[in-house]
Structures are given as structure tokens and as C-alpha cells.
Design a protein around this motif. Structure first.
Motif, PDB file in Angstrom:
ATOM      1  N   GLU A   9       0.896  -1.084  -0.007  1.00  0.00           N
ATOM      2  CA  GLU A   9      -0.083  -0.105   0.034  1.00  0.00           C
ATOM      3  C   GLU A   9       0.766   1.314  -0.090  1.00  0.00           C
ATOM      4  O   GLU A   9       0.256   2.430   0.050  1.00  0.00           O
ATOM      5  CB  GLU A   9      -0.962   0.010   1.147  1.00  0.00           C
ATOM      6  CG  GLU A   9      -1.904  -0.953   1.036  1.00  0.00           C
ATOM      7  CD  GLU A   9      -2.812  -0.997   2.445  1.00  0.00           C
ATOM      8  OE1 GLU A   9      -4.194  -1.114   2.412  1.00  0.00           O
ATOM      9  OE2 GLU A   9      -2.160  -0.964   3.474  1.00  0.00           O
ATOM     10  N   ARG A  47      -4.719   2.502  -6.732  1.00  0.00           N
ATOM     11  CA  ARG A  47      -5.542   1.755  -5.983  1.00  0.00           C
ATOM     12  C   ARG A  47      -6.036   0.488  -6.619  1.00  0.00           C
ATOM     13  O   ARG A  47      -5.967  -0.700  -6.175  1.00  0.00           O
ATOM     14  CB  ARG A  47      -6.576   2.595  -5.230  1.00  0.00           C
ATOM     15  CG  ARG A  47      -7.011   1.830  -4.360  1.00  0.00           C
ATOM     16  CD  ARG A  47      -8.142   2.693  -3.380  1.00  0.00           C
ATOM     17  NE  ARG A  47      -7.618   4.029  -2.892  1.00  0.00           N
ATOM     18  CZ  ARG A  47      -6.994   3.956  -1.741  1.00  0.00           C
ATOM     19  NH1 ARG A  47      -6.732   2.887  -0.942  1.00  0.00           N
ATOM     20  NH2 ARG A  47      -6.498   4.922  -1.213  1.00  0.00           N
ATOM     21  N   LYS A  48      -6.924   0.842  -7.928  1.00  0.00           N
ATOM     22  CA  LYS A  48      -7.370  -0.324  -8.570  1.00  0.00           C
ATOM     23  C   LYS A  48      -6.390  -1.402  -9.094  1.00  0.00           C
ATOM     24  O   LYS A  48      -6.501  -2.494  -9.221  1.00  0.00           O
ATOM     25  CB  LYS A  48      -7.839   0.384  -9.786  1.00  0.00           C
ATOM     26  CG  LYS A  48      -9.548   0.843  -9.397  1.00  0.00           C
ATOM     27  CD  LYS A  48     -10.290   1.316 -10.716  1.00  0.00           C
ATOM     28  CE  LYS A  48     -11.527   2.016 -10.361  1.00  0.00           C
ATOM     29  NZ  LYS A  48     -12.250   2.627 -11.545  1.00  0.00           N
ATOM     30  N   TYR A  51      -5.013  -3.195  -5.870  1.00  0.00           N
ATOM     31  CA  TYR A  51      -5.863  -4.432  -5.341  1.00  0.00           C
ATOM     32  C   TYR A  51      -6.249  -5.122  -6.558  1.00  0.00           C
ATOM     33  O   TYR A  51      -6.917  -6.161  -5.910  1.00  0.00           O
ATOM     34  CB  TYR A  51      -7.036  -3.363  -4.577  1.00  0.00           C
ATOM     35  CG  TYR A  51      -6.457  -2.916  -3.435  1.00  0.00           C
ATOM     36  CD1 TYR A  51      -6.547  -3.896  -2.374  1.00  0.00           C
ATOM     37  CD2 TYR A  51      -5.889  -1.537  -3.193  1.00  0.00           C
ATOM     38  CE1 TYR A  51      -6.217  -3.280  -1.062  1.00  0.00           C
ATOM     39  CE2 TYR A  51      -5.519  -1.135  -1.909  1.00  0.00           C
ATOM     40  CZ  TYR A  51      -5.669  -1.990  -0.856  1.00  0.00           C
ATOM     41  OH  TYR A  51      -5.151  -1.631   0.383  1.00  0.00           O
ATOM     42  N   SER A  52      -6.336  -5.106  -7.506  1.00  0.00           N
ATOM     43  CA  SER A  52      -6.619  -6.275  -8.613  1.00  0.00           C
ATOM     44  C   SER A  52      -5.744  -7.169  -8.667  1.00  0.00           C
ATOM     45  O   SER A  52      -6.148  -8.293  -9.277  1.00  0.00           O
ATOM     46  CB  SER A  52      -7.077  -5.647  -9.969  1.00  0.00           C
ATOM     47  OG  SER A  52      -5.961  -5.184 -10.394  1.00  0.00           O
ATOM     48  N   LEU A  54      -3.649  -8.670  -6.071  1.00  0.00           N
ATOM     49  CA  LEU A  54      -2.946  -9.051  -4.866  1.00  0.00           C
ATOM     50  C   LEU A  54      -2.956 -10.578  -4.724  1.00  0.00           C
ATOM     51  O   LEU A  54      -3.618 -11.391  -5.229  1.00  0.00           O
ATOM     52  CB  LEU A  54      -4.238  -8.724  -3.627  1.00  0.00           C
ATOM     53  CG  LEU A  54      -4.269  -7.403  -3.382  1.00  0.00           C
ATOM     54  CD1 LEU A  54      -5.215  -7.081  -2.420  1.00  0.00           C
ATOM     55  CD2 LEU A  54      -3.119  -6.306  -3.050  1.00  0.00           C
ATOM     56  N   GLN A  58      -1.446 -11.437   0.344  1.00  0.00           N
ATOM     57  CA  GLN A  58      -1.548  -9.884   0.582  1.00  0.00           C
ATOM     58  C   GLN A  58      -3.324  -9.783   0.892  1.00  0.00           C
ATOM     59  O   GLN A  58      -3.790  -8.935   1.476  1.00  0.00           O
ATOM     60  CB  GLN A  58      -1.307  -9.331  -0.886  1.00  0.00           C
ATOM     61  CG  GLN A  58       0.100  -8.951  -0.872  1.00  0.00           C
ATOM     62  CD  GLN A  58       0.458  -8.580  -2.221  1.00  0.00           C
ATOM     63  OE1 GLN A  58      -0.456  -8.675  -3.451  1.00  0.00           O
ATOM     64  NE2 GLN A  58       1.495  -7.549  -2.472  1.00  0.00           N
ATOM     65  N   ILE A  59      -4.148 -10.687   0.352  1.00  0.00           N
ATOM     66  CA  ILE A  59      -5.420 -10.602   0.623  1.00  0.00           C
ATOM     67  C   ILE A  59      -5.722 -11.174   1.904  1.00  0.00           C
ATOM     68  O   ILE A  59      -6.637 -10.452   2.686  1.00  0.00           O
ATOM     69  CB  ILE A  59      -6.282 -11.647  -0.477  1.00  0.00           C
ATOM     70  CG1 ILE A  59      -6.195 -11.066  -1.825  1.00  0.00           C
ATOM     71  CG2 ILE A  59      -7.715 -12.070   0.129  1.00  0.00           C
ATOM     72  CD1 ILE A  59      -6.593 -12.292  -2.825  1.00  0.00           C
ATOM     73  N   VAL A  62      -4.993  -7.848   3.938  1.00  0.00           N
ATOM     74  CA  VAL A  62      -5.844  -6.928   3.980  1.00  0.00           C
ATOM     75  C   VAL A  62      -7.121  -7.256   4.839  1.00  0.00           C
ATOM     76  O   VAL A  62      -7.745  -6.529   5.627  1.00  0.00           O
ATOM     77  CB  VAL A  62      -6.624  -6.959   2.390  1.00  0.00           C
ATOM     78  CG1 VAL A  62      -7.866  -5.934   2.378  1.00  0.00           C
ATOM     79  CG2 VAL A  62      -5.548  -6.214   1.731  1.00  0.00           C
ATOM     80  N   HIS A  65      -6.511  -6.518   8.432  1.00  0.00           N
ATOM     81  CA  HIS A  65      -5.798  -5.096   8.423  1.00  0.00           C
ATOM     82  C   HIS A  65      -6.236  -4.605   9.686  1.00  0.00           C
ATOM     83  O   HIS A  65      -7.526  -4.614  10.071  1.00  0.00           O
ATOM     84  CB  HIS A  65      -6.384  -4.378   7.255  1.00  0.00           C
ATOM     85  CG  HIS A  65      -5.376  -3.150   7.052  1.00  0.00           C
ATOM     86  ND1 HIS A  65      -5.350  -1.980   7.811  1.00  0.00           N
ATOM     87  CD2 HIS A  65      -4.601  -2.658   5.800  1.00  0.00           C
ATOM     88  CE1 HIS A  65      -4.371  -1.119   7.486  1.00  0.00           C
ATOM     89  NE2 HIS A  65      -4.180  -1.714   6.050  1.00  0.00           N
TER      90      HIS A  65
END
Length: 195
Positions: A9, A47-48, A51-52, A54, A58-59, A62, A65
Motif C-alpha cells: 500500500e 489503488r485499482k 488491489y486487482s 493481490l 496480501q488478501i 487486507v 488489516h
């Protein structure tokens, strides 16, 4: 609340910091506004993109988080007139389970959800979102109350599981969980479960 930024991030955070700095400067210099708008578009695209794509880990990061919303955050932002109800009427109140009546677009609903807490003191108070038997009994009581008054039940599930201590088993934790499942499967009112 402290802001936690995951490694992937960081590029988004850098653009966000630039936007924030320019917004402060723009109060005296409106000529910076087009640059701010350009950076906002860049931030959205970044950001798109991030996050598209990951990875599985990483998921998971999140999902865990520390700044993700909790039940009380959803209640504050989605519902009106929330009135928290406490206790299981047998032993105690369990702060790891939050429940009560609120309005959703004018319709009375019963909300039940796990609450983990944000800082160390609150996390300890809320037992890190791990319910004790009294929490399950409170949830059962609130579901039955909702059924009695024909209110939909909305639940927010965010827990590592039931409290694994001996005290919970001494107070009938497995029975309380089983009874909850039985009550939920026979409710005559609508129920929405958000995980």
C-alpha cells in the motif's frame, strides 16, 4: 487511531500524502487545484491496479488489516438510532458481542456483531472479539427478541472464534453455541449474516 500501511500500500500512501500536502497549500494557492485533481485520479488508478493483483497472502493481510472497519463502525455509518442492549440474563454481559436495536432506512432491525476493539485496553475489555458463553446467550436472547417483534436480524461476524479458556467450558460454551445454531435455523424472521 494510528494508520497502519501494508508494504504493497506504500505507493498509494505516497500519492495520498502528496494530495494532503497540496490541499493544505491550496488554501493559499488555488492554482494547485488541477494538480490535486490529477493526483486524485492517479491515486484511484493506482489503488485499482494494486488491489486487482493481490497475492493470496496480501488478501489475507487486507482481511486482517488493523484499520479495517469493525461492527461499531458499520453501525455508526449505516444505521440510525442504535440502542445497545446488554447481558444474557443469566451470568453477565459480554463486551465482545455488541447487539441492539437500530433503524435501517426507517425500518427497525436487530444488530448483533463481534467487536474486537482498537487499542490494547479496548481489545482486552472486548476479549479480542472472542465471545464467552454469556455472549452467545446474549445473541440468542436478541435474536428471539427480534423474532418476537418481527424485526430482521443483521449480524456482523468478525472473530477468531469462541474464547478457548477453561472458564468458557465451565459455563457451558459448547451448549450455548449449539443452542444459538438451533435458534438461528428456526428463526421466523429474516436474518442477514455479514462475514
Amino acid at each position: 487511531m494510528s494508520i497502519s500501511i501494508l508494504e504493497f500500500e506504500k505507493p498509494i500512501a505516497e500519492v495520498s500524502d502528496k494530495i494532503e500536502a497540496l490541499q493544505l497549500a491550496a488554501t493559499d494557492n488555488p492554482e494547485l487545484l488541477p494538480q490535486i485533481d490529477k493526483l486524485k485520479l492517479e491515486e484511484t488508478a493506482l489503488r485499482k491496479k494494486i488491489y486487482s493483483k493481490l497475492s493470496t497472502w496480501q488478501i489475507v493481510q487486507v482481511a486482517r488489516h488493523p484499520n479495517r472497519p469493525h461492527t461499531l463502525d458499520f453501525i455508526e455509518r449505516i444505521f440510525d438510532e442504535f440502542e445497545e442492549l446488554h447481558g444474557d440474563r443469566q451470568f453477565a454481559d459480554d463486551a465482545s458481542l455488541v447487539g441492539g436495536i437500530a433503524k435501517l432506512e426507517g425500518i427497525p432491525v436487530m444488530i448483533i456483531g463481534h467487536e474486537k476493539g482498537r487499542d490494547t485496553e479496548e481489545k482486552v475489555k472486548r476479549n479480542f472479539g472472542m465471545p464467552q458463553p454469556e455472549g452467545y446467550r446474549k445473541a440468542k436472547r436478541l435474536m428471539q427478541l427480534a423474532e418476537q417483534f418481527n424485526m430482521p436480524v443483521i449480524t456482523f461476524i468478525d472473530t477468531a472464534g469462541a474464547y478457548p479458556g477453561v472458564e468458557g467450558e465451565e459455563r457451558g460454551q459448547s451448549e450455548a453455541i449449539a443452542r444459538n445454531l438451533a435458534v438461528m435455523s428456526s428463526l421466523k424472521t429474516k436474518i442477514l449474516v455479514v462475514v
